[in-house]
Design an enzyme around this catalytic site. Sequence first.
Site, PDB file in Angstrom:
ATOM      1  N   LYS A  66       0.874  -1.356  -0.014  1.00 37.23           N
ATOM      2  CA  LYS A  66       0.126  -0.093  -0.019  1.00 37.23           C
ATOM      3  C   LYS A  66       0.785   1.128  -0.055  1.00 37.23           C
ATOM      4  O   LYS A  66       1.948   1.157   0.734  1.00 37.23           O
ATOM      5  CB  LYS A  66      -1.008  -0.054   1.339  1.00 37.23           C
ATOM      6  CG  LYS A  66      -2.112   0.996   1.362  1.00 37.23           C
ATOM      7  CD  LYS A  66      -3.020   0.972   2.519  1.00 37.23           C
ATOM      8  CE  LYS A  66      -3.896   2.097   2.460  1.00 37.23           C
ATOM      9  NZ  LYS A  66      -4.684   1.794   3.470  1.00 37.23           N
ATOM     10  N   SER A  75      -9.687   1.961   2.752  1.00 37.44           N
ATOM     11  CA  SER A  75      -8.939   2.852   1.921  1.00 37.44           C
ATOM     12  C   SER A  75      -7.926   2.080   1.396  1.00 37.44           C
ATOM     13  O   SER A  75      -7.482   2.443   0.248  1.00 37.44           O
ATOM     14  CB  SER A  75      -8.413   3.738   2.746  1.00 37.44           C
ATOM     15  OG  SER A  75      -7.429   3.195   3.882  1.00 37.44           O
ATOM     16  N   SER A 120     -10.490  -0.217   6.770  1.00 34.22           N
ATOM     17  CA  SER A 120      -9.668  -0.140   5.476  1.00 34.22           C
ATOM     18  C   SER A 120      -9.052  -1.367   5.098  1.00 34.22           C
ATOM     19  O   SER A 120      -8.565  -1.298   3.985  1.00 34.22           O
ATOM     20  CB  SER A 120      -8.782   1.152   5.666  1.00 34.22           C
ATOM     21  OG  SER A 120      -9.399   2.375   5.431  1.00 34.22           O
TER      22      SER A 120
END
Lengths: 95, 482, 478
Positions: free
Chosen positions: B76, B151, B175
């Site tokens: 990420k 997210s 998330s």
Amino acid sequence: MSLHKSDVEKIAHLARLSINEDDIPSYADNLSNILKLVDQLNTVDTSDISPMAHPQDAAQRLREDEVTETDQRDHFLKNAPKTADGLFLVPKVIE
Amino acid sequence: MFQKTIAELIIELQNKSISSVELTQAYLNRIQKNDQIYNSFITVTPDLALEQAERADKRLAAGNAEPLTGIPLAQKDIFCTNGVKTSSGSKMLDNFIAPYDATVIDKFNQAGAVMLGKTNMDEFAMGSSNETSFYGPVKNPWNTNTVPGGSSGGSAAAVAAQLAPAATGTDTGGSIRQPAALCNLTGLKPTYGRVSRYGMIAFASSLDQAGPMTKTAEDAAIMLNAMAGFDPKDSTCSNKNVPDYTADLNKNLKGLKIGLPKEFFEKGMDESVAKVIEDAIDTYKKAGAELVEISLPNSGLSVPSYYVVAPAEASSNLSRFDGVRYGYRCENPVDLEDMYKRSRGEGFGEEVKRRIMIGTYALSVGFYDAYYLKAQKVRRLISEDFKKAFEKVDVIMGPTTPTTAFNIGEKSNDPVTMYLSDIYTIAVNLAGLPGMSIPAGFANNMPVGLQLIGNYFEESRLLNVAHQYQQITDWHKQTPAM
Amino acid sequence: MEWEVVIGLEIHAQLATKSKIFSGSSTAYGAAPNTQACAVDLGLPGVLPVVNKEAVAMGAKFGLAIGANVSKHSVFDRKNYFYPDSPKGYQTSQLYFPIVESGHIEIELEDGKIKTIGITRAHLEEDAGKSLHENYNDLTGIDLNRAGTPLLEIVSEPDLRSAKEAVAYMKKIHSLVQYLEICDGNMQEGSFRCDANVSVRPKGQEELGTRAEIKNINSFRFVERAINHEIERQIELIEDGGRVIQETRLYDSDKDETRSMRSKEEANDYRYFPCPDLLPIVLDDTYLDAIKNKLPELPEAKKTRFIKEYDLKSIDADILTAQKDLSIFFEATTKHAGGEAKICANWVLGEVNAALNKNELSISESPITPEQLGGLIKRISDKTISGKIAKTVFEAMWNGEGSADDIIEKKGLKQVTDSGLIEKVIDEIMTKNQGQVEQYRSGKEQVFGFFVGQTMKATQGKANPQQVNELLKKKLKG
């Protein structure tokens, strides 16, 4: 709780955010709606409850007082928008 | 090959039926060919990946490989990666080349894992749909009109579209779990403090936690083995011993006490989702688990509490983005204040600015007690509810999300509706507990996630409970039509 | 109208740790810009703080030394504000639960009376970087080497009633932190500085007047001047029908005035909240007892001991103990001199101090060691040299010419105590100065000094003055 234009302007200033004049009403609306959601907190009595700042009930670990870092200025300065003589440059600071 | 799990790839790498370079190149090709559809990567790092793969192959040949040596992963874009752009999904950091590695990245490097690239995400992890990214929305491989969740939406889409065998995510209010649910993945948010936060760009420090997003629970265990552990650089990181998370996977579920919070089932869930969740729970019952109804009376206040605590911390955490030392600086500032306001005003997107303002407001004079302290008190109540529940049960189960993936653009103009899509996941972050989402079936052809919540530091048990389910179901093996 | 002045001081003492409060960067002074600013100090994305053990110990030490309550549970808060020398956009400090609460210290007033000054609190926090206003095409340069240096902010009660009291209090704290070895006290380098909250009210009025805060004063002289100026300004303002506004003012030592800091005029809202990256500092009794047991002898106790043990005057003991280094120098000198504490005190406070002042040196930079000075004093007390010759030896010693014994030997300064030799010299002088001898004998005793002078001159000052006196008296009588 609903926010007015002046509230939005004040908060934006505190947070140092420039906001388009035209966008202020929608910020005011959205923020007010969020605050309305948040106001549900008042449905519960918390008078005897201590605030929980952290999920862990632990104590701070302390670091030995030792110098472990070496100079990496040039490496770090590469990301800076404006520099001179190893300094970060910003518009004049008036005291 | 792209359907293989990490566990399967480890065997192939170790018996030399494939090399890490071959594997890495195959994934890089696949990303190049397909990612314009999904937009799951912000940065792809082919040179670095192949270099790491070569080194991994040497290590495999030398016989001193660790489980993840040679396994390609997607990271990420919230983790700092030395020498590689680290944007956190924001224009603010579009030009930021991280000058150091996050502890998590460092651990993967030590383990010999290969980084394929950095995945798309909601800006500064603020969002539940990946629509707030400066780099554009990510598409859900199960239906490209829908969001992948957020997210960690880029990580979820990348793994679901088989552009990476596994990825990392971070979870502040859901998330990892919510995108895992919407993309038919296994996602684990560990106990707060289990994984170091050092080098992970902070959203809300007392809630953020990194974890794996994988195809299976077994892969999640392998990933967590590499990620977890004490870090002297993170004061909030636990020094509790890290067990081998794969060790307990095969324990049977006889006598397992599953708590079902009645508040999770009362309202809000789509009927089709509810049906899938009930079936999943029934499967557990048939496998020998005992179902216990429990109550989390204050869980309904988790969203309001979260939307004070998280923005308050974020408003302060994001103050460092000021255009002075790194990141975006506006053109031709007329003075210092102009530089601050325009750099931040232009560098941050709408949702981030909204949350900074909410947080600023909640902490300001006259509102601190009414908002911030009140929210922290409610947070304690929420956490106490869990404590009581875990006196009676081993794990708690319920839905991960109230609905399946929604359409891109459907909720993006209504923050509050968007916030409520995290209604089942947020309480877990407030309490700091470990939580998982595992594939549990489909509603209208879209994946549904079952959420498992464990007691503090009981990741092993969660992984065991998830793995056992995956031994008797094959929901997790379903892949989107490509 | 008669006015009463009310002053409270916020002293910032840089803690003498090797590394910063939240990172492993060096705190050494004077490095090239930004070479001692690591990822944590720069507030790079993703970095996290870890608390320095020594900084906590030093805070606790200070608390115990002022009889305060050292908190077993203190918490770091974030003070949010934007300023280029504050890299994270907040300062990590302690607002709600500081490490030290409610202590006190005694100061001596000019009339000799003792006054107790309350210390509300002392808390740990990080220092900011520095803004450099040299001309970079009209831009300001930011050096973050100082960012993250540990500070102890010591906040007094508004108990001080004059600039002089404020200085006395500041000196007392300055002395204390050096005794405790928690701060080097170097005011030029900014290791010890203060903000003064000043207000005035009509004498007898209970309610406090509106205060102004004078920022960043870094010398005792400036504290006194800045406060006095501010008092005058406020009184004048009120007497002219004006009103004091609560504001921050900067003392300009060049112009010798305080002026409003316009850039900081806007109402600040620091939005303090507990720092979520740090956990509470938890201390227990065992820890605090260990620190308590290791506390060094503090100035008050040392002063009392000096008076008792060395029979010093209170004022001498006071000066000797005000600076830790000076007290150590004095005691070491006494040891090397084998006693003679009073003579040692006179020399340290007299010759040594004067020479240091003249050369703008601190006691730790003295070219003369206590061992050398002790050696000199030994030779005075065993009458090898006279007090007057000793000053010559001192000067030579200051210039690095060696020990007292070496210098006496080399320069032939040994006192003449052979009375036969002295008598011979006196006889010669009397023969040459018959007129003066007559004068003395006819009752004009003032000329005695003339004979002493001549005798000393003839012996190059080396004759033992006591012997010279005795012999002269005897011979002049006839």
